[in-house]
Scaffold this motif. Structure first.
Motif, mmCIF file in Angstrom:
data_model
loop_
_atom_site.group_PDB
_atom_site.id
_atom_site.type_symbol
_atom_site.label_atom_id
_atom_site.label_comp_id
_atom_site.label_asym_id
_atom_site.label_seq_id
_atom_site.Cartn_x
_atom_site.Cartn_y
_atom_site.Cartn_z
ATOM 1 N N ASN A 376 0.825 -1.217 0.000
ATOM 2 C CA ASN A 376 0.000 0.000 0.000
ATOM 3 C C ASN A 376 0.855 1.262 0.000
ATOM 4 O O ASN A 376 0.508 2.271 -0.625
ATOM 5 C CB ASN A 376 -0.927 -0.001 1.215
ATOM 6 C CG ASN A 376 -2.120 -0.928 1.028
ATOM 7 O OD1 ASN A 376 -2.385 -1.392 -0.076
ATOM 8 N ND2 ASN A 376 -2.825 -1.197 2.110
ATOM 9 N N ALA A 379 2.016 1.747 -3.403
ATOM 10 C CA ALA A 379 0.897 2.185 -4.240
ATOM 11 C C ALA A 379 0.599 3.665 -4.014
ATOM 12 O O ALA A 379 0.330 4.411 -4.973
ATOM 13 C CB ALA A 379 -0.336 1.347 -3.923
ATOM 14 N N LEU A 380 0.650 4.116 -2.755
ATOM 15 C CA LEU A 380 0.399 5.516 -2.445
ATOM 16 C C LEU A 380 1.470 6.420 -3.066
ATOM 17 O O LEU A 380 1.164 7.491 -3.623
ATOM 18 C CB LEU A 380 0.348 5.720 -0.933
ATOM 19 C CG LEU A 380 -0.910 5.194 -0.227
ATOM 20 C CD1 LEU A 380 -0.725 5.245 1.283
ATOM 21 C CD2 LEU A 380 -2.138 6.019 -0.643
ATOM 22 N N HIS A 382 3.214 5.770 -5.650
ATOM 23 C CA HIS A 382 2.986 5.783 -7.105
ATOM 24 C C HIS A 382 1.801 6.688 -7.459
ATOM 25 O O HIS A 382 1.898 7.506 -8.387
ATOM 26 C CB HIS A 382 2.706 4.355 -7.581
ATOM 27 C CG HIS A 382 2.224 4.284 -9.000
ATOM 28 N ND1 HIS A 382 3.094 4.277 -10.080
ATOM 29 C CD2 HIS A 382 0.962 4.234 -9.526
ATOM 30 C CE1 HIS A 382 2.389 4.221 -11.195
ATOM 31 N NE2 HIS A 382 1.094 4.188 -10.887
ATOM 32 N N ASN A 383 0.710 6.536 -6.710
ATOM 33 C CA ASN A 383 -0.507 7.281 -7.036
ATOM 34 C C ASN A 383 -0.334 8.785 -6.885
ATOM 35 O O ASN A 383 -0.942 9.572 -7.628
ATOM 36 C CB ASN A 383 -1.674 6.806 -6.158
ATOM 37 C CG ASN A 383 -2.073 5.370 -6.472
ATOM 38 O OD1 ASN A 383 -1.726 4.828 -7.516
ATOM 39 N ND2 ASN A 383 -2.809 4.756 -5.554
ATOM 40 N N TYR A 384 0.489 9.204 -5.886
ATOM 41 C CA TYR A 384 0.665 10.636 -5.649
ATOM 42 C C TYR A 384 1.899 11.213 -6.351
ATOM 43 O O TYR A 384 2.292 12.341 -6.086
ATOM 44 C CB TYR A 384 0.743 10.913 -4.157
ATOM 45 C CG TYR A 384 -0.613 10.835 -3.494
ATOM 46 C CD1 TYR A 384 -1.507 11.898 -3.555
ATOM 47 C CD2 TYR A 384 -1.003 9.680 -2.824
ATOM 48 C CE1 TYR A 384 -2.755 11.833 -2.968
ATOM 49 C CE2 TYR A 384 -2.255 9.591 -2.220
ATOM 50 C CZ TYR A 384 -3.128 10.658 -2.294
ATOM 51 O OH TYR A 384 -4.365 10.586 -1.721
ATOM 52 N N GLY A 387 1.171 8.725 -10.632
ATOM 53 C CA GLY A 387 -0.269 8.572 -10.852
ATOM 54 C C GLY A 387 -0.943 9.837 -11.324
ATOM 55 O O GLY A 387 -2.063 9.788 -11.864
ATOM 56 N N TRP A 388 -0.313 10.984 -11.124
ATOM 57 C CA TRP A 388 -0.898 12.245 -11.580
ATOM 58 C C TRP A 388 -0.703 12.455 -13.076
ATOM 59 O O TRP A 388 -1.387 13.286 -13.678
ATOM 60 C CB TRP A 388 -0.261 13.427 -10.832
ATOM 61 C CG TRP A 388 -0.632 13.478 -9.374
ATOM 62 C CD1 TRP A 388 0.123 13.076 -8.316
ATOM 63 C CD2 TRP A 388 -1.853 13.975 -8.833
ATOM 64 N NE1 TRP A 388 -0.533 13.267 -7.147
ATOM 65 C CE2 TRP A 388 -1.775 13.841 -7.419
ATOM 66 C CE3 TRP A 388 -3.008 14.536 -9.385
ATOM 67 C CZ2 TRP A 388 -2.798 14.221 -6.577
ATOM 68 C CZ3 TRP A 388 -4.045 14.920 -8.550
ATOM 69 C CH2 TRP A 388 -3.937 14.758 -7.154
ATOM 70 N N THR A 393 -2.081 4.627 -14.848
ATOM 71 C CA THR A 393 -3.131 4.027 -14.020
ATOM 72 C C THR A 393 -2.709 3.998 -12.561
ATOM 73 O O THR A 393 -1.566 3.639 -12.242
ATOM 74 C CB THR A 393 -3.430 2.580 -14.471
ATOM 75 O OG1 THR A 393 -3.774 2.592 -15.868
ATOM 76 C CG2 THR A 393 -4.577 1.968 -13.676
ATOM 77 N N THR A 394 -3.614 4.387 -11.680
ATOM 78 C CA THR A 394 -3.305 4.347 -10.248
ATOM 79 C C THR A 394 -3.401 2.912 -9.742
ATOM 80 O O THR A 394 -4.117 2.076 -10.318
ATOM 81 C CB THR A 394 -4.288 5.226 -9.445
ATOM 82 O OG1 THR A 394 -5.627 4.777 -9.686
ATOM 83 C CG2 THR A 394 -4.170 6.681 -9.855
ATOM 84 N N LYS A 395 -2.701 2.641 -8.676
ATOM 85 C CA LYS A 395 -2.696 1.293 -8.104
ATOM 86 C C LYS A 395 -3.688 1.196 -6.948
ATOM 87 O O LYS A 395 -3.837 2.139 -6.175
ATOM 88 C CB LYS A 395 -1.291 0.937 -7.615
ATOM 89 C CG LYS A 395 -0.280 0.823 -8.758
ATOM 90 C CD LYS A 395 1.089 0.374 -8.250
ATOM 91 C CE LYS A 395 2.063 0.218 -9.412
ATOM 92 N NZ LYS A 395 3.397 -0.262 -8.949
ATOM 93 N N PRO A 396 -4.371 0.056 -6.819
ATOM 94 C CA PRO A 396 -5.392 -0.087 -5.769
ATOM 95 C C PRO A 396 -4.773 -0.207 -4.387
ATOM 96 O O PRO A 396 -3.638 -0.673 -4.231
ATOM 97 C CB PRO A 396 -6.118 -1.380 -6.156
ATOM 98 C CG PRO A 396 -5.088 -2.178 -6.905
ATOM 99 C CD PRO A 396 -4.252 -1.166 -7.648
#
Length: 529
Positions: A376, A379-380, A382-384, A387-388, A393-396
Motif C-alpha cells: 500500500n 501504491a500511495l 505511485h498514485n501521488y 499517478g498524476w 493508471t493508479t494502483k489499488p
C-alpha cells in the motif's frame, strides 16, 4: 272408520301374508303367529351383531382419523407422508442393493449426487421438518453424511425460498392486533434469511431503532409434528440406530413454536456470556442479539440486528482467496487440504494430522499484513507521483478485509464459547449449525462471532456436565478403558456391549471420524454391522 277400513284392507297385502294357509283371525287382520315370532326372534339376535360390527367400524374409522390428524397432520400430512415415501423407499432399496453388491466408489459418487439432488428437490417441495433434516445433513450431524450430500444440502442453512410477504404481513397484524405501520416505521419486504419454520426481515421501530423481525409460518407447527413422525417411521426400518436421536430431536423441536420462549432463552444465554466476559462489546469473542421482549409474541420475534456475513460463506470466500494464491481452483485446494488431514498410519487411531494452531495462523497473518502495508505504501507513492501523469493508471489500496482469517482461532473461539455454555452454565444452544453463526467486523480486521437463533436451548444438570468433562479428558488422552466405562455410566447400551465397538462408536460420536475407526467403511455401514 275410513282409516281403519283402509288399514285392514291394505296391511295384509303389504306384509305379504294374503292367502297363507296358517292364518288366524283377529278382527279383520290376519297374521301368522308362529312365523312372526320366528322373524322377531331372528331380528333380536341379528340386530345386536350388526350394531357391534357397525360400532366397531365407526370406532376404527374415528381412531384412524384422529391418528392421521394428531400424528400425521391431517389429510395434508397424509399426502406429504405419501410424497416423502414415494421418493425415500425406492432410493433406500437402491442404496441397499449397492451395499450388498459392494459397488465401486464411482458408482457411489454418482448415486450420492443423483439422490442428494432428488432429496433437495423433495425437501424444497415439502419444507417443514424436512428442511431441518437437510440442515442436519449439511452440518454432517452424527458423521453419517457423504460430502456430496453435505454440499448439496448446504443451501438449506440460509437460502431456503421465502414465502410471500402477504403471509408475513398477515401474521404480524394478527399477532399484534393492529396494522404493520402502527408497529414499525419501515419494514423491508425482501427477506434477509428464510429457514424451516419462518423467515427474517429488516425493519425500523417507531423510535428509529433498526431491528430484524423473525416471523413464523402459520401452518408450520402442525406440519412439523407429522413430518417428524413420518421420518421416524422410515428410520425405524431403514436406520434404527438413529431413532433415539430422532426421539430427542422431536422432543426438542416441539419447543421452537413459541418465539416468546426463544426471546427469553436468548436473554439467558446473552447474560451468561456477558457475565463470563465473552460477549458485550466489539472487543469480546462474540455477540448475541438483544431481543425487544415487549414486541415478541408466539409467532413474531423482534431483536437487534448483527451486521455480518454467514460464517460458512465468509470461510468459503477466504478459502477461494487461498486457492487463488496457490494457483488452484477451490475444489483442488480443498482436496489437497483433506488429503493432508488423513491419518498418518500406524496402530494408533489418533494419528490424524492437524492444521496450524491459532498462534501459527496469527504469525502468518501478521506477515501478510506487513506485506500489505508495504504494498500500500508503494501504491500511495505511485498514485501521488506518477499517478498524476496523464495515461498512468493508479494502483489499488488493499484493505484489512483482504487479509486471511485466522481459521484456527475462530474454531478455538467457537469451542470455548460453546464449551462454556455446556460445561459451565449448563445452558446452551442445541442447534449451532453454520447458518446460525455470523462473522462480524471483517472489514476492520478484527473478526467477531455473531451467535443467533435460540429456538433450541438445552439444559444439562451438573452431574451430567461432570461426566462429560471426564469423557472429554479420556478422549483427549485416548484412554480406552476410561472411555468405555464413562460412556456406559452415561447410559450407553447395545446388544452385545462389545468394548471395542463401544470405544470406536464413542470416538466417532464425540471425537473424530476417520477410515481407521470405521475399518475403511462408511459410518452407516459400520454401525449396521
Amino acid at each position: 272408520m275410513l282409516r281403519i277400513a283402509t288399514a285392514r284392507a291394505v296391511l295384509p297385502s303389504r306384509i305379504g301374508l294374503t292367502g297363507h294357509k296358517n292364518w288366524s283371525r283377529c278382527g279383520n287382520v290376519k297374521y301368522n303367529s308362529t312365523a312372526q315370532k320366528q322373524k322377531q326372534k331372528k331380528r333380536e339376535t341379528t340386530i345386536p351383531i350388526w350394531y357391534g360390527v357397525v360400532g366397531g367400524l365407526a370406532i376404527t374409522v374415528a381412531g384412524g382419523i384422529k391418528y392421521v390428524h394428531d400424528h400425521v397432520g391431517g389429510t395434508e400430512g397424509l399426502v406429504r407422508t405419501a410424497s416423502f415415501y414415494s421418493m425415500a423407499i425406492p432410493k433406500y432399496i437402491i442404496y441397499r442393493i449397492h451395499m450388498i453388491r459392494e459397488s465401486p466408489d464411482e458408482v457411489w459418487e454418482r448415486l450420492h449426487k443423483e439422490t442428494s439432488e432428488a432429496g433437495l428437490e423433495k425437501i424444497l417441495e415439502l419444507r417443514g421438518f424436512y428442511v431441518k433434516s437437510g440442515q442436519m445433513c449439511a452440518s454432517n450431524i452424527g458423521n453419517a453424511f457423504p460430502v456430496v450430500w453435505q454440499d448439496t444440502m448446504s443451501i438449506l442453512q440460509d437460502q431456503c425460498p421465502p414465502k410471500d410477504f402477504a403471509i408475513v404481513k398477515s401474521t404480524i397484524e394478527s399477532e399484534y392486533g393492529k396494522s404493520l405501520n402502527d408497529v414499525f416505521s419501515s419494514f423491508e419486504e425482501e427477506t434477509i434469511g428464510a429457514a424451516s419454520i419462518g423467515q427474517v426481515h429488516r425493519a425500523t421501530l417507531l423510535d428509529g431503532s433498526p431491528v430484524v423481525v423473525k416471523v413464523m409460518y402459520p401452518e408450520v407447527e402442525r406440519l412439523f409434528r407429522g413430518d417428524v413422525r413420518t421420518i421416524k417411521m422410515f428410520t425405524q426400518i431403514a436406520q434404527p440406530v438413529h431413532v433415539p436421536a430422532l426421539n430427542e430431536i422431536e422432543k426438542q423441536f416441539m419447543t421452537e413454536f413459541d418465539y416468546r420462549r426463544e426471546a427469553e432463552q436468548m436473554v439467558t444465554i446473552r447474560e451468561n456470556l456477558i457475565k463470563a466476559g465473552l460477549a458485550g462489546g466489539p472487543s469480546k469473542l462474540c455477540a448475541v442479539p438483544k431481543p425487544h421482549l415487549s414486541l415478541c409474541t408466539k409467532r413474531v420475534l423482534v431483536m437487534e440486528e448483527l451486521i455480518g456475513e454467514k460464517l460458512a460463506l465468509a470461510l468459503r470466500h477466504d478459502a477461494e482467496r487461498h486457492a487463488a494464491q496457490a494457483g488452484k481452483t477451490l475444489s483442488q485446494f480443498k482436496a489437497d487440504q483433506e488429503k493432508q488431514m488423513q491419518p498418518t498410519g500406524g496402530s494408533n487411531i489418533s494419528q490424524t494430522a492437524t492444521g496450524p494452531t491459532a498462534d501459527q495462523y496469527d504469525k502468518y497473518i501478521r506477515l501478510e499484513n506487513g506485506k500489505r502495508k508495504l504494498k500500500n505504501t508503494a501504491a500511495l507513492l505511485h498514485n501521488y507521483s506518477l499517478g498524476w501523469l496523464p495515461g498512468v493508471t493508479t494502483k489499488p489500496i488493499e484493505t484489512a478485509a483482504t487479509l486471511p482469517m485466522n481459521h484456527a482461532k475462530l474454531i478455538d473461539d467457537l469451542l470455548y464459547i460453546h464449551g462454556h455454555e455446556v460445561l459451565v452454565d449448563g445452558c446452551f444452544n442445541g442447534d449451532p449449525h453454520p447458518g446460525n453463526i455470523l462473522l462480524l467486523g471483517v472489514d476492520t480486521g478484527k473478526p467477531q462471532l455473531g451467535l443467533i437463533d435460540y429456538g433450541q436451548v438445552k439444559r444439562m444438570p451438573r452431574e451430567m456436565r461432570l461426566l462429560m468433562c471426564k469423557l472429554i479428558i479420556a478422549l483427549a488422552d485416548d484412554n480406552k478403558s476410561d472411555i468405555v466405562n464413562l460412556i456406559k455410566e452415561a447410559g450407553y447400551e447395545s446388544e452385545n456391549m462389545d468394548e471395542e465397538i463401544i470405544y470406536k462408536h464413542t470416538k466417532v460420536s464425540y471425537d473424530e471420524d476417520n477410515a481407521v475407526l470405521t475399518d475403511g467403511k462408511h459410518i452407516q455401514v459400520r454401525r449396521d454391522e
